[in-house]
Write a protein that holds these residues in place. Structure first.
Motif, PDB file in Angstrom:
ATOM      1  N   TRP A  85      45.956  44.207  41.149  1.00 18.86           N
ATOM      2  CA  TRP A  85      45.228  45.358  41.244  1.00 18.86           C
ATOM      3  C   TRP A  85      46.120  46.935  40.999  1.00 18.86           C
ATOM      4  N   ARG A  86      47.303  46.611  41.707  1.00 18.74           N
ATOM      5  CA  ARG A  86      48.385  47.718  41.557  1.00 18.74           C
ATOM      6  C   ARG A  86      49.005  47.570  40.169  1.00 18.74           C
ATOM      7  N   ALA A  87      48.918  46.558  39.588  1.00 20.05           N
ATOM      8  CA  ALA A  87      49.375  46.126  38.217  1.00 20.05           C
ATOM      9  C   ALA A  87      48.592  46.892  37.285  1.00 20.05           C
ATOM     10  N   THR A  88      47.285  47.246  37.652  1.00 21.39           N
ATOM     11  CA  THR A  88      46.352  48.008  36.632  1.00 21.39           C
ATOM     12  C   THR A  88      46.646  49.399  36.383  1.00 21.39           C
ATOM     13  N   GLY A  89      47.600  50.168  37.458  1.00 22.58           N
ATOM     14  CA  GLY A  89      47.843  51.438  37.204  1.00 22.58           C
ATOM     15  C   GLY A  89      48.032  52.085  38.496  1.00 22.58           C
ATOM     16  N   ASP A  90      48.229  53.400  38.693  1.00 21.56           N
ATOM     17  CA  ASP A  90      48.451  54.268  39.888  1.00 21.56           C
ATOM     18  C   ASP A  90      46.992  54.531  40.477  1.00 21.56           C
TER      19      ASP A  90
ATOM     20  N   ALA B 167      45.637  41.863  45.352  1.00 19.17           N
ATOM     21  CA  ALA B 167      45.996  43.285  45.620  1.00 19.17           C
ATOM     22  C   ALA B 167      47.184  43.708  44.592  1.00 19.17           C
ATOM     23  N   GLU B 168      48.130  42.708  44.550  1.00 17.93           N
ATOM     24  CA  GLU B 168      49.180  42.808  43.417  1.00 17.93           C
ATOM     25  C   GLU B 168      48.848  43.059  42.055  1.00 17.93           C
TER      26      GLU B 168
ATOM     27  N   GLU C 290      46.529  30.835  53.630  1.00 20.33           N
ATOM     28  CA  GLU C 290      46.241  30.437  52.190  1.00 20.33           C
ATOM     29  C   GLU C 290      45.498  31.373  51.609  1.00 20.33           C
ATOM     30  N   TYR C 291      44.222  31.763  52.206  1.00 19.84           N
ATOM     31  CA  TYR C 291      43.363  32.761  51.880  1.00 19.84           C
ATOM     32  C   TYR C 291      44.111  34.209  51.604  1.00 19.84           C
ATOM     33  N   ALA C 292      44.879  34.477  52.718  1.00 12.09           N
ATOM     34  CA  ALA C 292      45.655  35.768  52.625  1.00 12.09           C
ATOM     35  C   ALA C 292      46.538  36.030  51.526  1.00 12.09           C
ATOM     36  N   ASP C 293      47.289  34.608  51.200  1.00 12.90           N
ATOM     37  CA  ASP C 293      48.162  34.692  50.080  1.00 12.90           C
ATOM     38  C   ASP C 293      47.346  34.954  48.877  1.00 12.90           C
ATOM     39  N   PHE C 294      46.125  34.725  48.707  1.00 13.41           N
ATOM     40  CA  PHE C 294      45.086  34.857  47.539  1.00 13.41           C
ATOM     41  C   PHE C 294      44.776  36.318  47.267  1.00 13.41           C
ATOM     42  N   VAL C 295      44.454  36.707  48.724  1.00 14.63           N
ATOM     43  CA  VAL C 295      43.992  38.186  48.541  1.00 14.63           C
ATOM     44  C   VAL C 295      45.313  39.196  48.258  1.00 14.63           C
ATOM     45  N   VAL C 296      46.296  38.923  48.970  1.00 14.54           N
ATOM     46  CA  VAL C 296      47.592  39.711  48.672  1.00 14.54           C
ATOM     47  C   VAL C 296      47.831  39.543  47.158  1.00 14.54           C
ATOM     48  N   ASP C 297      47.633  38.348  46.734  1.00 12.94           N
ATOM     49  CA  ASP C 297      47.994  38.558  45.137  1.00 12.94           C
ATOM     50  C   ASP C 297      46.949  39.284  44.382  1.00 12.94           C
TER      51      ASP C 297
ATOM     52  N   ALA D 217      43.495  48.127  48.086  1.00 15.53           N
ATOM     53  CA  ALA D 217      44.738  49.095  48.220  1.00 15.53           C
ATOM     54  C   ALA D 217      45.365  48.916  49.573  1.00 15.53           C
ATOM     55  N   MET D 218      45.111  48.121  50.507  1.00 18.50           N
ATOM     56  CA  MET D 218      45.864  47.815  51.556  1.00 18.50           C
ATOM     57  C   MET D 218      47.104  47.265  51.328  1.00 18.50           C
ATOM     58  N   ASP D 219      48.184  47.603  52.190  1.00 23.10           N
ATOM     59  CA  ASP D 219      49.498  46.862  52.152  1.00 23.10           C
ATOM     60  C   ASP D 219      49.250  45.268  52.550  1.00 23.10           C
TER      61      ASP D 219
END
Length: 357
Positions: free
Chosen positions: A352-357, A349-350, A340-347, A282-284
């Motif tokens: 997860w956000r795509a699954t809904g509100d 998170a995106e 690289e791992y931060a890129d993976f985790v950010v992806d 849920a983090m930005d």
């Protein structure tokens, strides 16, 4: 030796567990970094002879933290070895605790969608919530007369008393929880418990939790079940065995345990209740990158990022060997690895956000 590494050794010694330092049955040695202990190595070696199910699950109090991502990733990795895997989304637990049913159902569907997006194959196992499994609920009603936790919690392991002093790591976790009460930190909002609950709900939840593991044996679908959780959940294997022994259920029950994730800023573990210790989906993006970039490397056993790479990723064994060396060396190699791992985790998170509100 880190507190957590010493904790693993103490737990293995007290319970007669074996370390996972190579292949375990069909699980290749390449996956060894996920796991820290197995309490019956032979159970998976016998998986070709006896119908075997790996049973795991995820709690559902809010958006997934990295530890939950690790459970999803491990379930997918085990499926890829040819093992049948049951992944239960524990939606009735928060509902029994007072969370509104509509909120619980919505979050459960997001968890299901996320598990599928990460690669879980329902054709090679079972992906379900607790609330949809009416066959398991029926078994829970039939086995409820045999549920007696008061006589099951008096010892730890095969006849050993549970009155041993906590490990140094366990004391540190307890202190961190006490210090963190009332402040969950950013990105860790949980399902609000604003509805009714009761002692009966607690008992129903506990019985169902045990039957989630025993139903495949009771129904005759499998001859042995391997419970796969973080090593801090090892008591679930003991509970399942004793429930099985008390009830008209036959079949093997064993445990396969993953590593824990040390927390950031010296926290003993990543946990929602320890402020600043972990990463939630849920983090930005900026918060995720800042937290991961704050790991300076050094000792890989102390590094929350390297330990997360071992559990909450699909990195192969050779890559993890290189990342371990980069963590030890620090400097530019580790900086690139963290990015690289931060890129993976950010992806993640995106997604997860795509699954809904």
């Amino acid at each position: 030796m880190t507190k957590l590494h010493a904790h693993y050794g103490t737990v293995r010694g007290r319970n007669g567990y074996e370390p996972v330092d190579g292949a375990v049955g069909p699980i290749p040695a390449a996956e060894r970094r996920r796991f820290v202990a197995v309490d019956d190595r032979g159970v998976l070696t016998r998986s070709g002879e006896r119908r075997t199910l790996v049973a795991t699950g995820v709690g559902m109090t809010g958006p997934p933290p990295l530890g939950t991502v690790g459970q999803f990733s491990t379930a997918v990795a085990l499926q890829e070895t040819g093992l049948d895997v049951q992944l239960v989304i524990a939606d009735l637990e928060p509902y029994h605790g007072g969370a509104p049913l509509d909120r619980v159902r919505s979050l459960a569907e997001r968890y299901r969608a996320f598990a599928l997006d990460l690669g879980f194959d329902p054709e090679r196992g079972r992906l379900r919530t607790q609330s949809e499994a009416t066959d398991v609920m029926r078994t829970a009603q039939l086995l409820a007369p045999y549920y007696d936790p008061d006589t099951w919690e008096s010892d730890d392991g095969e006849g050993a008393t549970d009155e041993r002093p906590p490990t140094e790591w366990e004391r540190a976790v307890r202190e961190a929880y006490e210090a963190g009460e009332g402040d969950r930190g950013p990105g860790t909002a949980a399902v609000a418990h604003s509805g009714p609950t009761s002692e009966a709900a607690d008992i129903h939840s506990a019985v169902l939790h045990g039957v989630d593991f025993l139903h495949p044996l009771y129904a005759g679908d499998y001859e042995q079940v391997v419970l796969q959780f973080g090593i801090d959940e090892r008591h679930l294997t003991r509970m399942a065995r004793r429930f099985r022994d008390a009830a008209p259920v036959e079949g093997g029950v064993a445990g396969l345990y993953t590593r824990m994730l040390p927390g950031f800023d010296g926290a003993p573990k990543m946990a929602k209740s320890i402020p600043g210790s972990g990463v939630s989906l849920a983090m930005d993006e900026a918060t995720i990158r800042e937290r991961i970039a704050g790991d300076p490397g050094g000792d890989p056993a102390r590094s929350p990022v390297f330990q997360a790479m071992c559990l909450a990723s699909r990195y192969g064994a050779e890559r993890l060997d290189r990342l371990e060396s980069a963590c030890e060396a620090g400097a530019e190699d580790w900086e690139r690895a963290r990015a690289e791992y931060a890129d993976f985790v950010v992806d993640l998170a995106e997604r997860w956000r795509a699954t809904g509100d």
